[in-house]
Design a protein around this motif. Sequence first.
Motif, PDB file in Angstrom:
ATOM      1  N   UNK A  32       0.830  -1.185   0.000  1.00 27.66           N
ATOM      2  CA  UNK A  32       0.000   0.000   0.000  1.00 27.66           C
ATOM      3  C   UNK A  32       0.875   1.249   0.000  1.00 27.66           C
ATOM      4  N   UNK A  33       0.455   2.244  -0.783  1.00 27.47           N
ATOM      5  CA  UNK A  33       1.187   3.511  -0.815  1.00 27.47           C
ATOM      6  C   UNK A  33       0.149   4.590  -1.043  1.00 27.47           C
ATOM      7  N   UNK A  34      -0.257   5.209   0.054  1.00 29.44           N
ATOM      8  CA  UNK A  34      -1.331   6.195  -0.049  1.00 29.44           C
ATOM      9  C   UNK A  34      -2.624   5.544  -0.482  1.00 29.44           C
ATOM     10  N   UNK A  35      -3.244   6.095  -1.512  1.00 27.10           N
ATOM     11  CA  UNK A  35      -4.517   5.550  -1.982  1.00 27.10           C
ATOM     12  C   UNK A  35      -4.311   4.361  -2.897  1.00 27.10           C
ATOM     13  N   UNK A  36      -3.084   4.170  -3.377  1.00 28.11           N
ATOM     14  CA  UNK A  36      -2.829   3.107  -4.346  1.00 28.11           C
ATOM     15  C   UNK A  36      -2.013   1.972  -3.746  1.00 28.11           C
ATOM     16  N   UNK A  37      -1.840   0.926  -4.549  1.00 21.50           N
ATOM     17  CA  UNK A  37      -0.923  -0.148  -4.225  1.00 21.50           C
ATOM     18  C   UNK A  37       0.162  -0.160  -5.293  1.00 21.50           C
ATOM     19  N   UNK A  38       1.402  -0.475  -4.877  1.00 27.20           N
ATOM     20  CA  UNK A  38       2.476  -0.525  -5.866  1.00 27.20           C
ATOM     21  C   UNK A  38       3.216  -1.853  -5.771  1.00 27.20           C
ATOM     22  N   UNK A  39       3.855  -2.218  -6.882  1.00 31.45           N
ATOM     23  CA  UNK A  39       4.634  -3.450  -6.926  1.00 31.45           C
ATOM     24  C   UNK A  39       5.479  -3.465  -8.189  1.00 31.45           C
ATOM     25  N   UNK A  48      12.763  -1.344  -9.420  1.00 34.82           N
ATOM     26  CA  UNK A  48      11.998  -0.532  -8.480  1.00 34.82           C
ATOM     27  C   UNK A  48      10.571  -0.460  -9.004  1.00 34.82           C
ATOM     28  N   UNK A  49       9.608  -0.519  -8.089  1.00 31.55           N
ATOM     29  CA  UNK A  49       8.205  -0.634  -8.514  1.00 31.55           C
ATOM     30  C   UNK A  49       7.700   0.591  -9.269  1.00 31.55           C
ATOM     31  N   UNK A  50       7.186   0.370 -10.490  1.00 25.73           N
ATOM     32  CA  UNK A  50       6.494   1.466 -11.169  1.00 25.73           C
ATOM     33  C   UNK A  50       5.075   1.045 -11.526  1.00 25.73           C
ATOM     34  N   UNK A 294      10.097 -15.055 -10.433  1.00 28.43           N
ATOM     35  CA  UNK A 294      10.174 -15.034  -8.970  1.00 28.43           C
ATOM     36  C   UNK A 294      10.343 -13.611  -8.441  1.00 28.43           C
ATOM     37  N   UNK A 295      11.061 -12.777  -9.202  1.00 31.11           N
ATOM     38  CA  UNK A 295      11.274 -11.395  -8.771  1.00 31.11           C
ATOM     39  C   UNK A 295       9.981 -10.594  -8.729  1.00 31.11           C
ATOM     40  N   UNK A 296       8.947 -11.094  -9.398  1.00 37.64           N
ATOM     41  CA  UNK A 296       7.650 -10.420  -9.301  1.00 37.64           C
ATOM     42  C   UNK A 296       7.072 -10.588  -7.895  1.00 37.64           C
ATOM     43  N   UNK A 297       7.501 -11.646  -7.228  1.00 39.81           N
ATOM     44  CA  UNK A 297       6.914 -11.929  -5.922  1.00 39.81           C
ATOM     45  C   UNK A 297       7.740 -11.369  -4.775  1.00 39.81           C
ATOM     46  N   UNK A 298       9.056 -11.360  -4.937  1.00 43.17           N
ATOM     47  CA  UNK A 298       9.912 -10.898  -3.841  1.00 43.17           C
ATOM     48  C   UNK A 298      11.287 -10.484  -4.352  1.00 43.17           C
ATOM     49  N   UNK A 299      11.964  -9.610  -3.575  1.00 42.93           N
ATOM     50  CA  UNK A 299      13.331  -9.189  -3.892  1.00 42.93           C
ATOM     51  C   UNK A 299      14.344 -10.258  -3.510  1.00 42.93           C
ATOM     52  N   UNK A 300      13.943 -11.113  -2.581  1.00 41.15           N
ATOM     53  CA  UNK A 300      14.887 -12.041  -1.964  1.00 41.15           C
ATOM     54  C   UNK A 300      14.739 -13.415  -2.624  1.00 41.15           C
ATOM     55  N   UNK A 301      15.555 -13.635  -3.677  1.00 44.02           N
ATOM     56  CA  UNK A 301      15.507 -14.919  -4.379  1.00 44.02           C
ATOM     57  C   UNK A 301      16.736 -15.728  -3.987  1.00 44.02           C
ATOM     58  N   UNK A 302      16.507 -16.885  -3.357  1.00 43.77           N
ATOM     59  CA  UNK A 302      17.592 -17.760  -2.920  1.00 43.77           C
ATOM     60  C   UNK A 302      17.617 -19.001  -3.802  1.00 43.77           C
ATOM     61  N   UNK A 303      18.816 -19.400  -4.212  1.00 44.02           N
ATOM     62  CA  UNK A 303      18.930 -20.621  -5.004  1.00 44.02           C
ATOM     63  C   UNK A 303      19.787 -21.604  -4.223  1.00 44.02           C
ATOM     64  N   UNK A 304      19.271 -22.828  -4.090  1.00 39.63           N
ATOM     65  CA  UNK A 304      19.911 -23.839  -3.255  1.00 39.63           C
ATOM     66  C   UNK A 304      20.846 -24.718  -4.085  1.00 39.63           C
ATOM     67  N   UNK A 305      22.077 -24.904  -3.591  1.00 38.10           N
ATOM     68  CA  UNK A 305      23.044 -25.752  -4.304  1.00 38.10           C
ATOM     69  C   UNK A 305      23.611 -26.799  -3.359  1.00 38.10           C
TER      70      UNK A 305
END
Length: 582
Positions: A32-39, A48-50, A294-305
Motif C-alpha cells: 500500500x502507498x497512499x490511496x494506491x498499491x504498488x509493486x 523498483x516498482x512502477x 520469482x522477482x515479481x513476488x519478492x526481492x529475496x531470491x535464494x537458489x539452493x546448491x
Amino acid sequence: MTAGFVANAVLEEIQRRVPIVEVVSHYVTLKRQGRNYVGLCPFHTEKTPSFSVSPEKGLFYCFGCGAGGNVFTFLMRIEGWDFRSAVERLAERAGVPLQSASRQGARTSERERAYAIYQIAAEAFRRCLAGTSGQLARAYLKHRGITLTAAETFGIGFCPSGAELQQALAREGVSVAEARRWGLLGEARDGRLYPRFAGRVMFPIRNLTGNVAGFAGRTIADQTPKYLNSPETDIFRKGEMLFGLFEARQAIRESGRVVVVEGYLDVVSLAQAGIREVVATMGTALTGAQLQLLRRFTDEVLVCFDGDDAGRRAAERAFIVAAQAGVWAKAVFLPQGEDPDSFVRSSGAEAVLAAFDRAVPLADFFFERKAPAPGASLARRARAVSEVADVLQTVEDPVLWELLVRRAAELLGVDEHLLRGRATRQAGQSALPPPVPVRAEQNARPEEVTLVQAIALSREAAEEVAAKNAWSLFASPDLASVAKQLAEAWSRAEDPLGVLHALPLEIQSAVAEYAVGRGPLAGANLVQVARDCVAKLLQRQRRRQFEVLTAELRAAERAGDAQQIAVLAERLRQLREQPEQA
Ligand SMILES: [Zn+2]
C-alpha cells in the motif's frame, strides 16, 4: 457501450465483487502507498516498482512500460486470455451468473480444454494413489518420508499401468485423440495405446492461476528416464514455470523470500517441515525467465546448491544467468552430500532455515571464486579480470551492471576504472535507464485523444462535450465514436471505467495513469480540459474552412468568375466574424 455478449451492468457487478487488488496480488506482491498499491510490473523487467493499482478506480497502470487498464485487461495481458475468458473466469469467481445462451455460444479455447483434461487426469491419478493400484506408490512415498497430507497439498498421484486412466478419461468425455495430443497416452509400435506415465508417482505442475498445466512423473521402479514430463506446449513451458510456485505464493509473501531447489520431493519435504516458500525447477537448469518470474513476488531470491564441486559449478552458471536476466539472487550451499530433502530429515527445519539465513549473494560467490590468490602471477590476475569482464559485458541492466562492476573490483582487488573499461556493456555505453517506449499513435491527434480521456474520466466533461455536439469535429471517426459511446454510458448512469477494456489501448493506458494520480491530466480540471480541446478542434475546423475557401477563391479569380468571387468573399468574411468559440 456493451462488450458484445454481456451487459455492462454485469461487468460492473463482477468488478465490484472481485477487487482488482485481490486479482493482481496473485501475480504481483503489492504494497500500500497512499490511496494506491504498488509493486514490480509483471509486464516488463524492473528493479523498483512502477506498477500501481488504484482500488478506488479498479485500474492498474505502469509508469515504466505504459501498460494500463482494468481487471479484465490485466488478466487478458497476463494470462493471454481473450476478453470472453477473462469475463467468464472472473464471473465464476464472483458468483455472478452469465446468461446461459452466451455460455453455450462461448467457444472453449484449446488451452481451456487442455486445463480441463489435465484436471480430470490429476484427479484420476490421485484416486489411483489412494486405491488398490497405488499400494507400491504409497509405500514409496512412505519410504521417502512423505505424509499423505503433504501429498494431498501438492495433489500428488499415481499413474497405474492398467486401464484405469483410460477408463477415467473416457468417463469424463476425454477422447483418445485428446489424451494422446496432451501426452497422457502413448502409442506402442503395435499401435496399442498405453498410459505414458505408467508406474510413476505424478506431480501436477500448476500455473499461477492454479490450473494443472502439465505433469512430472517419477518412476518408482527402475524405468528410464527417472523423471518424465508432459510435452512442451503453449501452456507448459518448463523453462518458464516452477513446480510449487502456485502453492508457495502465500508463504513467499509472508516470509518475504523464495527458495529455488532442484527436486519435486525437496519442495514437498520442506513444506512438510513447515518451510513453504520453496519452488523447484523441472529437470532443467534455472533460467532467466524463471528468475524474473520469482522477482515479481519478492526481492529475496535464494537458489539452493549442493555443497560439492558440482554444486559450486552450478552456482557459477546460475550467477551468469541471473546477471543476464537482471536479477540479484543469493546462493544457499548445503553441507556436502546433502540435498534439501535429506538435510531437513537429518538435521531438522531449524538447520535448514539457518542455512537459508546464511545465503550469500551469487555475485560475491562468483567474484570470490574468480579472485586470484594472494601472490598469484600477473598472468593469473589478468585472466581473472578478463573472465569476470566477459561476464559483466553481457549484463544489460545498467543498474545491476554498476553494482556488479563495483563489487567485482572490490572482491577481485583490481582497479575499478580498469575493470569498468574492460567490462563496458556491449549494448549501449551509458548507464542511463532505457527510454520509456513511446505509445503507438500517441501524437496522432493529441487533442482528440485528450478529449476522449476527459470524457472517460468525468461525467461533467462528457456533458460539456455532448452539449456542444462536438462529435463532428473529430478527424478520427473511431475516436468520435468512442467519445460518443462514453458520453452515452454516462447519460445512462453507467461508469465508463467498467468498460475500459473496450477502448483503444492508448486511451486505456492514459485513463489508468490518471486514475493512479499521474500523467498530464493529473490534478487538471477535466471540464476545462474538455472545453480547451473542443476549442482547439473548432479552431482546426475553422482553419480548414479558411484554407478551402481561400483556395476556391483563388481558383475563381484565375477563372475570372466574378459571381463566384463575390459568393466566396462573402463566406470568408462571415467566417472571420464568427466568434472563436462555439
Ligand atoms: Zn511495466
